[in-house]
Design a protein around this motif. Structure first.
Motif, PDB file in Angstrom:
ATOM      1  N   HIS A  65      -3.267  19.336  -6.127  1.00 42.55           N
ATOM      2  CA  HIS A  65      -2.531  19.893  -7.267  1.00 42.55           C
ATOM      3  C   HIS A  65      -3.457  20.008  -8.482  1.00 42.55           C
ATOM      4  O   HIS A  65      -4.438  19.269  -8.599  1.00 42.55           O
ATOM      5  CB  HIS A  65      -1.340  18.999  -7.622  1.00 42.55           C
ATOM      6  N   VAL A 227      -0.964  -1.275  -5.808  1.00 41.81           N
ATOM      7  CA  VAL A 227       0.132  -1.042  -4.849  1.00 41.81           C
ATOM      8  C   VAL A 227       1.224  -0.183  -5.486  1.00 41.81           C
ATOM      9  O   VAL A 227       1.365  -0.146  -6.708  1.00 41.81           O
ATOM     10  CB  VAL A 227       0.716  -2.373  -4.318  1.00 41.81           C
ATOM     11  N   PRO A 228       2.016   0.517  -4.665  1.00 40.21           N
ATOM     12  CA  PRO A 228       3.089   1.368  -5.215  1.00 40.21           C
ATOM     13  C   PRO A 228       4.085   0.561  -6.053  1.00 40.21           C
ATOM     14  O   PRO A 228       4.308  -0.626  -5.796  1.00 40.21           O
ATOM     15  CB  PRO A 228       3.770   1.924  -3.960  1.00 40.21           C
ATOM     16  N   SER A 392       2.121  10.770  -9.676  1.00 38.29           N
ATOM     17  CA  SER A 392       2.708  11.318  -8.440  1.00 38.29           C
ATOM     18  C   SER A 392       1.699  12.072  -7.569  1.00 38.29           C
ATOM     19  O   SER A 392       2.084  12.615  -6.544  1.00 38.29           O
ATOM     20  CB  SER A 392       3.934  12.203  -8.708  1.00 38.29           C
TER      21      SER A 392
HETATM   22  C1  LIG Z   1       5.425  13.206   1.643  1.00 35.94           C
HETATM   23  C2  LIG Z   1       4.432  13.127   0.516  1.00 35.94           C
HETATM   24  C3  LIG Z   1       3.850  14.276   0.041  1.00 35.94           C
HETATM   25  C4  LIG Z   1       2.936  14.230  -1.013  1.00 35.94           C
HETATM   26  N1  LIG Z   1       2.332  15.370  -1.410  1.00 35.94           N
HETATM   27  C5  LIG Z   1       1.344  15.302  -2.331  1.00 35.94           C
HETATM   28  C6  LIG Z   1       0.528  16.421  -2.580  1.00 35.94           C
HETATM   29  O1  LIG Z   1       0.706  17.492  -1.973  1.00 35.94           O
HETATM   30  N2  LIG Z   1      -0.479  16.303  -3.500  1.00 35.94           N
HETATM   31  C7  LIG Z   1      -0.730  15.113  -4.144  1.00 35.94           C
HETATM   32  O2  LIG Z   1      -1.655  15.042  -4.943  1.00 35.94           O
HETATM   33  N3  LIG Z   1       0.026  14.029  -3.898  1.00 35.94           N
HETATM   34  C8  LIG Z   1       1.035  14.088  -3.003  1.00 35.94           C
HETATM   35  N4  LIG Z   1       1.716  12.962  -2.671  1.00 35.94           N
HETATM   36  C9  LIG Z   1       1.494  11.741  -3.456  1.00 35.94           C
HETATM   37  C10 LIG Z   1       0.193  11.023  -3.113  1.00 35.94           C
HETATM   38  O3  LIG Z   1       0.109  10.856  -1.723  1.00 35.94           O
HETATM   39  C11 LIG Z   1       0.205   9.672  -3.827  1.00 35.94           C
HETATM   40  O4  LIG Z   1       0.490   9.835  -5.194  1.00 35.94           O
HETATM   41  C12 LIG Z   1      -1.141   8.947  -3.715  1.00 35.94           C
HETATM   42  O5  LIG Z   1      -1.644   9.016  -2.401  1.00 35.94           O
HETATM   43  C13 LIG Z   1      -0.926   7.516  -4.167  1.00 35.94           C
HETATM   44  O6  LIG Z   1      -2.141   6.794  -4.122  1.00 35.94           O
HETATM   45  P1  LIG Z   1      -2.148   5.285  -4.624  1.00 35.94           P
HETATM   46  O7  LIG Z   1      -3.485   4.750  -4.365  1.00 35.94           O
HETATM   47  O8  LIG Z   1      -1.579   5.200  -5.986  1.00 35.94           O
HETATM   48  O9  LIG Z   1      -1.057   4.547  -3.696  1.00 35.94           O
HETATM   49  P2  LIG Z   1      -1.077   4.331  -2.106  1.00 35.94           P
HETATM   50  O10 LIG Z   1      -1.684   5.483  -1.428  1.00 35.94           O
HETATM   51  O11 LIG Z   1       0.302   3.964  -1.727  1.00 35.94           O
HETATM   52  O12 LIG Z   1      -2.049   3.108  -1.929  1.00 35.94           O
HETATM   53  C14 LIG Z   1      -1.635   1.780  -2.124  1.00 35.94           C
HETATM   54  C15 LIG Z   1      -2.144   0.945  -0.973  1.00 35.94           C
HETATM   55  O13 LIG Z   1      -1.690  -0.413  -1.154  1.00 35.94           O
HETATM   56  C16 LIG Z   1      -1.396  -0.924   0.119  1.00 35.94           C
HETATM   57  N5  LIG Z   1      -0.515  -2.094  -0.037  1.00 35.94           N
HETATM   58  C17 LIG Z   1       0.800  -2.110  -0.299  1.00 35.94           C
HETATM   59  N6  LIG Z   1       1.232  -3.377  -0.389  1.00 35.94           N
HETATM   60  C18 LIG Z   1       0.154  -4.176  -0.186  1.00 35.94           C
HETATM   61  C19 LIG Z   1      -0.035  -5.582  -0.170  1.00 35.94           C
HETATM   62  N7  LIG Z   1       0.979  -6.431  -0.375  1.00 35.94           N
HETATM   63  N8  LIG Z   1      -1.269  -6.064   0.071  1.00 35.94           N
HETATM   64  C20 LIG Z   1      -2.330  -5.212   0.288  1.00 35.94           C
HETATM   65  N9  LIG Z   1      -2.185  -3.873   0.288  1.00 35.94           N
HETATM   66  C21 LIG Z   1      -0.961  -3.363   0.035  1.00 35.94           C
HETATM   67  C22 LIG Z   1      -0.748   0.229   0.842  1.00 35.94           C
HETATM   68  O14 LIG Z   1      -0.769   0.049   2.243  1.00 35.94           O
HETATM   69  C23 LIG Z   1      -1.602   1.395   0.386  1.00 35.94           C
HETATM   70  O15 LIG Z   1      -2.678   1.643   1.268  1.00 35.94           O
HETATM   71  C24 LIG Z   1       2.618  12.985  -1.611  1.00 35.94           C
HETATM   72  C25 LIG Z   1       3.184  11.818  -1.114  1.00 35.94           C
HETATM   73  C26 LIG Z   1       4.079  11.877  -0.055  1.00 35.94           C
HETATM   74  C27 LIG Z   1       4.649  10.598   0.469  1.00 35.94           C
END
Ligand SMILES: Cc1cc2nc3c(=O)[nH]c(=O)nc-3n(C[C@H](O)[C@H](O)[C@H](O)COP(=O)(O)OP(=O)(O)OC[C@H]3O[C@@H](n4cnc5c(N)ncnc54)[C@H](O)[C@@H]3O)c2cc1C
Length: 415
Positions: A65, A227-228, A392
């Motif tokens: 995006h 983490v989320p 997001s």
């Molecule tokens: C269906 C869908 C479609 C999407 N489409 C898009 C898109 O087209 N373009 C875009 O840019 N974004 C999109 N997104 C959003 C994007 O995927 C996320 O915003 C991004 O990947 C989040 O990254 P993050 O590192 O913040 O979180 P996450 O990727 O959730 O990383 C957090 C990590 O923490 C780990 N974790 C959780 N709890 C623990 C714990 N207790 N101990 C250790 N580890 C833990 C998890 O396993 C995970 O690996 C989409 C998401 C979904 C679900």
């Protein structure tokens, strides 16, 4: 992959885009780091699979995006991942008779007028639920709400107007041919990492931070939590002393829900490559379909909000079944035999995500900054929900990890 050390300078919790952004930024800092990841893979909500021999499927993020401001574009070039710059078919295209041009024009006018009212309202700086800016009685309101379930993962009644307006959409969306999840996994390939390592407690009462994990204890000087939000809100990781402000902020930034399905398509030549299929069904409970992405023999469906949750709750296969029923209603019963379920996501039921992406509840657009703020120069927070303008998204997550790494380095210098 390394096993769990007993002590590091910086522990990074979560190996999604944010954690990998932080780990990459600290690579040449001289500090020892480790990513602690609960899953058996990196990437988190970025996850590419081969759903069939000829179908690559991003179960999570798929679109780069705001591609002209997206830090993964340069990373893709460095890592030799081909970026497809064809723009998405969402706005201009609609295959078949399900959503004819005259109705689409009417709908687009209603959608644009809604965004305009929301924008005007947000300029006044007062927050409100976004559904307040729907025109009462407008026939397109349910479909505008459906679009919110795709963009925000939530219906408009739970979306903050100020948060919605803070998002920086440049309307340029690209893709990675081999998958966005595959790119993000490659980006993390050389980072120190412990997989299958779920963090349960972070004790920051002593001189060093003690981290309890499913693989035992380790100590760190600094911790970056990525983490989320739903896991922080549910206190799946407990802080000692407790951090009620963070838990409260996370609760006000819940993950909405978006789910995807890919269906194998027999006799694919009958449908256009990169087509779009939607029905003018006047319902919020509707899917939206991408025909033959990258020319592959499949159809990808996208569902959001309460409808996606109800389908997930109905059990495995419910999303694919709903997608097939809806596509058949648009294209005819012949398509029932041509479509076969390959894979569907279940992000609400995923224990380490518990949803898809964050939105701010009305009145709480300020909570992204609250969640992002460091605690005592020792606990740092990243993740898509902490991004001020690209929340997001995967690149917003990555950039937030880099920001947290910079905060760690600045705190080292000021010690
Ligand atoms: C269906 C869908 C479609 C999407 N489409 C898009 C898109 O087209 N373009 C875009 O840019 N974004 C999109 N997104 C959003 C994007 O995927 C996320 O915003 C991004 O990947 C989040 O990254 P993050 O590192 O913040 O979180 P996450 O990727 O959730 O990383 C957090 C990590 O923490 C780990 N974790 C959780 N709890 C623990 C714990 N207790 N101990 C250790 N580890 C833990 C998890 O396993 C995970 O690996 C989409 C998401 C979904 C679900």
């Amino acid at each position: 992959m390394s096993s769990l050390p007993s002590s590091v300078d910086v522990a990074i919790i979560g190996a999604g885009a944010a954690g990998l952004g932080a780990a990459n930024a600290l690579k040449n800092s001289g500090l020892s780091t480790i990513l602690l990841e609960a899953r058996d893979r990196v990437g988190g909500r970025a996850y590419t699979i081969r759903a069939a021999p000829d179908v690559v499927f991003d179960v999570g993020c798929g679109w780069l995006h705001s591609a002209d401001k997206n830090s993964f574009v340069a990373i893709a070039e460095q890592l030799n991942f081909e970026v497809d710059k064809a723009l998405p078919p969402w706005r201009e295209r609609a295959y078949g008779k399900a959503f004819p041009q005259d109705l689409r024009d009417e709908y687009m006018r209603a959608l644009d007028a809604f965004y305009e009212r929301a924008y005007e309202a947000a300029q006044k700086g007062e927050d409100a639920p976004a559904d307040r800016y729907l025109e009462p009685g407008n026939r397109w309101n349910p479909m505008i709400d459906a679009i919110s379930t795709y963009i925000n993962g939530s219906e408009l009644d739970r979306v903050s107007i100020l948060d919605m307006e803070a998002y920086e959409d440049t309307n340029i969306n690209w893709r990675v041919r081999r998958g966005y999840g595959a790119l993000i996994a490659a980006y993390g390939a050389s980072c120190p990492l412990a997989l299958n390592c779920a963090v349960t407690r972070i004790d920051h009462s002593g001189k060093r931070v003690r981290i309890e994990t499913s693989q035992g204890m380790l100590e760190a000087d600094k911790v970056i939590v990525t983490v989320p939000t739903n896991l922080i809100a549910d206190e799946a990781i407990r802080f000692f002393p407790a951090l009620p402000e963070k838990v409260d902020a996370a609760r006000r930034l819940p993950l909405g829900l978006a789910d995807k399905v890919t269906l194998a398509l027999a006799e694919p030549e009958a449908l256009p490559k990169e087509g779009s299929l939607r029905g003018a069904t006047m319902r919020t409970e509707m899917g939206t379909y991408h025909l033959r992405p990258f020319g592959q023999p499949c159809i990808e469906g996208f569902f959001g909000g309460r409808f996606a949750k109800a389908l997930e709750d109905a059990g495995d296969g419910a999303i694919a079944a709903a997608a097939i029923d809806e596509i058949v209603s648009f294209l005819g019963s012949d398509f029932r035999r041509k479509l076969k379920p390959l894979t569907e996501s279940r992000w609400a039921h995923d224990p380490f995500a518990r949803g898809s992406y964050s939105h701010a509840l009305p009145g709480h657009a300020d909570k992204r900054a609250v969640l992002a703020a460091p605690v005592d120069d020792r606990l740092f927070f990243a993740g898509e929900a902490t991004s001020p303008n690209f929340f997001s998204t995967a690149h917003g997550a990555r950039d937030s990890g880099e920001r947290a790494a910079d905060e760690v380095l600045a705190s080292q210098i000021s010690r």
